[in-house]
Scaffold this motif. Sequence first.
Motif, PDB file in Angstrom:
ATOM      1  N   VAL A 192      -8.683 -10.160  -1.487  1.00 15.69           N
ATOM      2  CA  VAL A 192      -8.199 -11.478  -1.069  1.00 15.69           C
ATOM      3  C   VAL A 192      -7.246 -12.032  -2.124  1.00 15.69           C
ATOM      4  CG1 VAL A 192      -8.907 -13.897  -0.786  1.00 15.69           C
ATOM      5  CG2 VAL A 192     -10.074 -12.102   0.492  1.00 15.69           C
ATOM      6  N   ALA A 193      -7.639 -11.945  -3.392  1.00 12.95           N
ATOM      7  CA  ALA A 193      -6.775 -12.449  -4.469  1.00 12.95           C
ATOM      8  C   ALA A 193      -5.467 -11.665  -4.528  1.00 12.95           C
ATOM      9  CB  ALA A 193      -7.506 -12.368  -5.799  1.00 12.95           C
ATOM     10  N   ALA A 194      -5.545 -10.355  -4.354  1.00 18.23           N
ATOM     11  CA  ALA A 194      -4.339  -9.520  -4.390  1.00 18.23           C
ATOM     12  C   ALA A 194      -3.425  -9.841  -3.215  1.00 18.23           C
ATOM     13  CB  ALA A 194      -4.726  -8.040  -4.376  1.00 18.23           C
ATOM     14  N   LEU A 195      -4.002  -9.998  -2.023  1.00 17.39           N
ATOM     15  CA  LEU A 195      -3.203 -10.321  -0.839  1.00 17.39           C
ATOM     16  C   LEU A 195      -2.558 -11.693  -0.989  1.00 17.39           C
ATOM     17  CD1 LEU A 195      -2.188  -9.720   2.008  1.00 17.39           C
ATOM     18  CD2 LEU A 195      -4.378 -10.546   2.889  1.00 17.39           C
ATOM     19  N   ARG A 196      -3.322 -12.644  -1.487  1.00 14.11           N
ATOM     20  CA  ARG A 196      -2.768 -13.988  -1.667  1.00 14.11           C
ATOM     21  C   ARG A 196      -1.565 -13.940  -2.617  1.00 14.11           C
ATOM     22  NH1 ARG A 196      -7.294 -17.186  -1.661  1.00 14.11           N
ATOM     23  NH2 ARG A 196      -6.853 -17.757   0.474  1.00 14.11           N
TER      24      ARG A 196
ATOM     25  N   ALA B 142      -3.578 -14.965   7.746  1.00 15.94           N
ATOM     26  CA  ALA B 142      -3.183 -16.085   8.601  1.00 15.94           C
ATOM     27  C   ALA B 142      -2.471 -17.166   7.793  1.00 15.94           C
ATOM     28  CB  ALA B 142      -4.406 -16.660   9.306  1.00 15.94           C
ATOM     29  N   GLU B 143      -2.909 -17.392   6.561  1.00 19.94           N
ATOM     30  CA  GLU B 143      -2.255 -18.390   5.694  1.00 19.94           C
ATOM     31  C   GLU B 143      -0.780 -18.064   5.516  1.00 19.94           C
ATOM     32  OE1 GLU B 143      -4.221 -18.519   1.897  1.00 19.94           O
ATOM     33  OE2 GLU B 143      -6.119 -19.140   2.800  1.00 19.94           O
ATOM     34  N   TRP B 144      -0.481 -16.765   5.357  1.00 22.66           N
ATOM     35  CA  TRP B 144       0.903 -16.347   5.148  1.00 22.66           C
ATOM     36  C   TRP B 144       1.749 -16.743   6.359  1.00 22.66           C
ATOM     37  CZ3 TRP B 144       4.153 -13.024   7.789  1.00 22.66           C
ATOM     38  CH2 TRP B 144       5.371 -12.763   7.159  1.00 22.66           C
TER      39      TRP B 144
ATOM     40  N   ALA C 159     -12.719 -10.466   5.804  1.00 21.92           N
ATOM     41  CA  ALA C 159     -12.542 -11.413   4.695  1.00 21.92           C
ATOM     42  C   ALA C 159     -11.068 -11.655   4.394  1.00 21.92           C
ATOM     43  CB  ALA C 159     -13.259 -10.905   3.444  1.00 21.92           C
ATOM     44  N   LEU C 160     -10.215 -10.701   4.738  1.00 23.86           N
ATOM     45  CA  LEU C 160      -8.782 -10.837   4.468  1.00 23.86           C
ATOM     46  C   LEU C 160      -8.036 -11.616   5.549  1.00 23.86           C
ATOM     47  CD1 LEU C 160      -7.928  -7.227   3.228  1.00 23.86           C
ATOM     48  CD2 LEU C 160      -8.469  -9.240   1.857  1.00 23.86           C
TER      49      LEU C 160
END
Length: 179
Positions: A56-60, A123-125, A117-118
């Motif tokens: 999650v941190a890496a994707l963000r 979706a935020e992106w 979890a991702l």
Amino acid sequence: MRRYDPERRQRIIDAAIRVVGAKGIAGLSHRTAAAEADVPLGSTTYHFKTLDDLLVAALRQANEGFAQAVAGSPALADPDADLAQALARLLGEFLAVDRGRVELEYELYLAALRRPALRPVAAEWGEAMAAALTPRTDPVTARALVAVMDGMGLQVLLTDAEYDEPYAREILGRVLRPA
């Protein structure tokens, strides 16, 4: 004695991104991230209880690049600028700068299909991109532009084709035309 290391969490995220870039999602573990970041294994599990937390941190972090470029684009602030042309150019620049980085971002993004979890981060992106476009168009069209740019980027990566900016401009222009 414990050493104060305020940048350790960030180094672990950066290391995770490098591991995924080199070995794919399947190659990422707390152990491989720790080795790449040159930190004790316990540091990765301290900062990221689960592998999904690390992903999650890496994707963000990976998601920030293109969304920031779009949000910072002068064409979004200029109502007279050709939005389709500006977006086509931004997409081309994004794909040209570091194709490996774009592939990594898509790999993390697509990992959300198998890792719930991702999904909120993915979706935020899309939401951030659409929000950046709404000063120039309505929310529905903004979401359509995001989907089209996402699809064009993925097609370029999957087919190893050269990015065709005039084609992208034409397609984005069609999305922007009033019905």
